[in-house]
Design an enzyme around this catalytic site. Structure first.
Site, PDB file in Angstrom:
ATOM      1  N   TYR A 212     -14.665 -12.268   0.209  1.00  0.00           N
ATOM      2  CA  TYR A 212     -15.410 -11.038  -0.110  1.00  0.00           C
ATOM      3  C   TYR A 212     -16.599 -11.336  -1.028  1.00  0.00           C
ATOM      4  O   TYR A 212     -17.646 -10.711  -0.921  1.00  0.00           O
ATOM      5  CB  TYR A 212     -14.488 -10.003  -0.751  1.00  0.00           C
TER       6      TYR A 212
ATOM      7  N   ARG B 112      -3.930   6.623   0.660  1.00  0.00           N
ATOM      8  CA  ARG B 112      -4.487   7.826   1.279  1.00  0.00           C
ATOM      9  C   ARG B 112      -3.545   8.598   2.189  1.00  0.00           C
ATOM     10  O   ARG B 112      -3.797   9.744   2.514  1.00  0.00           O
ATOM     11  CB  ARG B 112      -5.757   7.463   2.058  1.00  0.00           C
TER      12      ARG B 112
ATOM     13  N   ARG C 115       0.820  -1.219   0.000  1.00  0.00           N
ATOM     14  CA  ARG C 115       0.000   0.000   0.000  1.00  0.00           C
ATOM     15  C   ARG C 115       0.853   1.268   0.000  1.00  0.00           C
ATOM     16  O   ARG C 115       0.499   2.248   0.652  1.00  0.00           O
ATOM     17  CB  ARG C 115      -0.950   0.028   1.206  1.00  0.00           C
TER      18      ARG C 115
ATOM     19  N   ASP D 298      -6.932  -3.334  -7.420  1.00  0.00           N
ATOM     20  CA  ASP D 298      -7.484  -3.936  -6.206  1.00  0.00           C
ATOM     21  C   ASP D 298      -7.786  -5.411  -6.450  1.00  0.00           C
ATOM     22  O   ASP D 298      -8.084  -5.815  -7.576  1.00  0.00           O
ATOM     23  CB  ASP D 298      -8.757  -3.211  -5.765  1.00  0.00           C
TER      24      ASP D 298
ATOM     25  N   ARG E 256      -7.093  11.011  -6.615  1.00  0.00           N
ATOM     26  CA  ARG E 256      -8.315  10.236  -6.403  1.00  0.00           C
ATOM     27  C   ARG E 256      -9.542  11.139  -6.539  1.00  0.00           C
ATOM     28  O   ARG E 256     -10.547  10.746  -7.132  1.00  0.00           O
ATOM     29  CB  ARG E 256      -8.286   9.585  -5.020  1.00  0.00           C
TER      30      ARG E 256
HETATM   31  O1  1CP Z   1      -0.205  -1.689  -2.399  1.00  0.00           O
HETATM   32  C1  1CP Z   1      -0.484  -0.828  -3.248  1.00  0.00           C
HETATM   33  O2  1CP Z   1      -0.082   0.346  -3.211  1.00  0.00           O
HETATM   34  C2  1CP Z   1      -1.283  -1.275  -4.473  1.00  0.00           C
HETATM   35  C3  1CP Z   1      -2.699  -1.136  -4.418  1.00  0.00           C
HETATM   36  C4  1CP Z   1      -3.612  -2.060  -3.642  1.00  0.00           C
HETATM   37  C5  1CP Z   1      -3.468  -3.423  -3.273  1.00  0.00           C
HETATM   38  C6  1CP Z   1      -2.284  -4.329  -3.445  1.00  0.00           C
HETATM   39  C7  1CP Z   1      -4.873  -1.648  -3.202  1.00  0.00           C
HETATM   40  C8  1CP Z   1      -5.425  -0.293  -3.365  1.00  0.00           C
HETATM   41  N1  1CP Z   1      -5.535  -2.735  -2.673  1.00  0.00           N
HETATM   42  C9  1CP Z   1      -4.697  -3.821  -2.688  1.00  0.00           C
HETATM   43  C10 1CP Z   1      -5.004  -5.205  -2.243  1.00  0.00           C
HETATM   44  C11 1CP Z   1      -6.206  -5.446  -1.415  1.00  0.00           C
HETATM   45  N2  1CP Z   1      -7.473  -4.929  -1.535  1.00  0.00           N
HETATM   46  C12 1CP Z   1      -6.253  -6.404  -0.374  1.00  0.00           C
HETATM   47  C13 1CP Z   1      -5.081  -7.303  -0.003  1.00  0.00           C
HETATM   48  C14 1CP Z   1      -4.078  -6.609   0.824  1.00  0.00           C
HETATM   49  C15 1CP Z   1      -4.517  -6.105   2.161  1.00  0.00           C
HETATM   50  O3  1CP Z   1      -4.915  -6.937   2.986  1.00  0.00           O
HETATM   51  O4  1CP Z   1      -4.450  -4.891   2.372  1.00  0.00           O
HETATM   52  C16 1CP Z   1      -7.558  -6.418   0.162  1.00  0.00           C
HETATM   53  C17 1CP Z   1      -8.065  -7.264   1.298  1.00  0.00           C
HETATM   54  C18 1CP Z   1      -8.320  -5.484  -0.589  1.00  0.00           C
HETATM   55  C19 1CP Z   1      -9.773  -5.189  -0.438  1.00  0.00           C
HETATM   56  C20 1CP Z   1      -9.983  -3.764  -0.123  1.00  0.00           C
HETATM   57  N3  1CP Z   1      -9.870  -2.769  -1.051  1.00  0.00           N
HETATM   58  C21 1CP Z   1     -10.233  -3.187   1.137  1.00  0.00           C
HETATM   59  C22 1CP Z   1     -10.389  -3.927   2.467  1.00  0.00           C
HETATM   60  C23 1CP Z   1     -11.814  -4.164   2.768  1.00  0.00           C
HETATM   61  C24 1CP Z   1     -12.104  -4.828   4.100  1.00  0.00           C
HETATM   62  O5  1CP Z   1     -12.946  -4.272   4.812  1.00  0.00           O
HETATM   63  O6  1CP Z   1     -11.541  -5.896   4.410  1.00  0.00           O
HETATM   64  C25 1CP Z   1     -10.294  -1.793   0.941  1.00  0.00           C
HETATM   65  C26 1CP Z   1     -10.578  -0.732   1.961  1.00  0.00           C
HETATM   66  C27 1CP Z   1     -10.035  -1.549  -0.450  1.00  0.00           C
HETATM   67  C28 1CP Z   1      -9.935  -0.233  -1.132  1.00  0.00           C
HETATM   68  C29 1CP Z   1      -8.551   0.159  -1.488  1.00  0.00           C
HETATM   69  N4  1CP Z   1      -7.702  -0.578  -2.293  1.00  0.00           N
HETATM   70  C30 1CP Z   1      -6.532   0.119  -2.494  1.00  0.00           C
HETATM   71  C31 1CP Z   1      -6.640   1.359  -1.766  1.00  0.00           C
HETATM   72  C32 1CP Z   1      -5.578   2.435  -1.749  1.00  0.00           C
HETATM   73  C33 1CP Z   1      -7.896   1.377  -1.156  1.00  0.00           C
HETATM   74  C34 1CP Z   1      -8.488   2.520  -0.333  1.00  0.00           C
HETATM   75  C35 1CP Z   1      -9.427   3.239  -1.249  1.00  0.00           C
HETATM   76  C36 1CP Z   1      -9.451   4.723  -1.089  1.00  0.00           C
HETATM   77  O7  1CP Z   1      -8.694   5.442  -1.737  1.00  0.00           O
HETATM   78  O8  1CP Z   1     -10.357   5.151  -0.348  1.00  0.00           O
END
Ligand code: 1CP
Length: 328
Positions: A136, A14, A10, A60, A23
């Site tokens: 999910y 944000r 990540r 994602d 964004r």
């Molecule tokens: O790492 C990076 O910079 C690359 C981008 C990336 C990756 C590798 C994002 C952007 N998401 C992911 C993987 C991801 N997405 C995972 C596996 C890794 C981890 O556990 O963090 C998971 C579980 C998700 C699902 C997801 N997408 C969630 C979690 C939901 C939950 O309640 O369990 C969330 C909040 C997102 C949105 C998301 N994805 C990425 C970002 C930066 C965001 C936040 C969105 C925003 O800008 O508001």
């Protein structure tokens, strides 16, 4: 000793003001993921700031369910929502053959990135592991313990097995296309593997990951594959041996001395600074960086966090960690 390579899960997100600005411009989170210009821009932002050794595609893990035909949206301030999969009939309706084609804008992002990144910066493509993506798809959202998918796997085992097959094939095609577009490394996020008892872990985390790695190799993919089975604990050596991943991500709960003894001679370890230490900063953070690097001295190792950067992280702490890794 020469410093290990460093990147952070990540690393785009944000906590960076320039990410929040881009964004905003994109509109929603999914609009950002599907806009190759803006998605490559946010991928490059942390590289410009910190000069990480690797860049990770901005996308994602939930894009695959959407490409398979499941409705996906993001609730502002809450997170992802999907229309929950309820039974084998819903699994059978998923569009396995069309999924990889539906994600063509992602490959365009990868190819923009490969031509914009410095030659020495590796580009990491990624996907969720089948188990984590399925959690999910079944719950329709994040839950504290992924109970809906665990129960589904016990009660409707054939349907769950069919869902794993769908995810293995569609994810293999998706990752193949990322590699063809220029990804140098792949990472498989199994964020929720740690909620599974041993037999279920073997059945739903190890077996589908092994099948996915085998499928990718059969399709001619030769790049290194990093597995990240978060929370796998003492099952990590078995995961590494059976899945045939080339490297393994360690979450912050994995004891360093244990990882060195049980894993470091068998695979490349990656990890495992606590993301909350990156928020706290100061001497505790810097000492923890030193302790991790010293533990893996002489072993193949990639410095990273044990999970993703959280939004409240001060950007200057990230710079201090990179500096510490490189100039100790
Ligand atoms: O790492 C990076 O910079 C690359 C981008 C990336 C990756 C590798 C994002 C952007 N998401 C992911 C993987 C991801 N997405 C995972 C596996 C890794 C981890 O556990 O963090 C998971 C579980 C998700 C699902 C997801 N997408 C969630 C979690 C939901 C939950 O309640 O369990 C969330 C909040 C997102 C949105 C998301 N994805 C990425 C970002 C930066 C965001 C936040 C969105 C925003 O800008 O508001």
């Amino acid at each position: 000793m020469s410093p290990p390579p460093v990147w952070l899960m990540r690393q785009a997100g944000r906590y960076l003001p320039e990410y929040r600005e881009t964004r905003e411009k994109a509109g929603g989170f999914l609009d950002l993921c599907f806009d190759p210009k803006l998605a490559s821009e946010v991928t490059l932002q942390p590289i410009r700031r910190y000069g990480f050794d690797a860049s990770i595609l901005f996308a994602d893990i939930l894009l695959i369910p959407q490409a398979l035909g499941q409705k996906l949206w993001f609730e502002t301030g809450e997170g992802p929502r999907l229309e929950p999969l309820e039974d084998g009939k819903a699994v059978a309706a998923l569009d396995v053959d069309g999924a990889a084609d539906a994600l063509s804008s992602i490959y365009e992002t990868v190819s923009i990135l490969r031509s914009s990144l410095p030659g020495e910066t590796d580009l990491i493509g990624f996907a969720g592991s089948p188990w984590t993506v399925a959690t999910y798809m079944i719950a329709g959202r994040g839950t504290p313990d992924q109970a809906p998918a665990r129960l589904f796997a016990y009660q409707q085992r054939d349907a769950f097995e069919a869902l794993m097959d769908v995810l293995v094939e569609s994810t293999a095609q998706y990752l193949l296309r990322q590699v063809q577009a220029g990804a140098d490394i792949l990472q498989l996020f199994d964020t929720w593997s740690g909620v599974l008892p041993e037999d279920e872990f073997a059945r739903w985390s190890i077996a589908p990951t092994k099948a996915l790695v085998e499928r990718l190799r059969a399709l001619g993919v030769t790049v290194p594959i990093i597995g990240f089975p978060k929370g796998a604990g003492p099952l990590l050596p078995r995961y590494v041996a059976e899945t045939a991943v080339d490297a393994v991500g360690l979450d912050p709960s994995v004891p360093l001395s244990w990882a060195v003894a049980e894993l470091a001679d068998k695979t490349v370890c990656q990890g495992n600074l606590d993301p909350l230490l990156l928020v706290a900063g100061g001497d505790k953070m810097l000492k923890a960086v030193d302790t991790i690097i010293e533990a893996f001295d002489g072993k193949p190792f990639v410095f990273n966090l044990g999970h993703g950067i959280v939004p409240q992280t001060p950007p200057e702490h990230v710079g201090q960690v990179v500096e510490r890794v490189r100039n100790r």
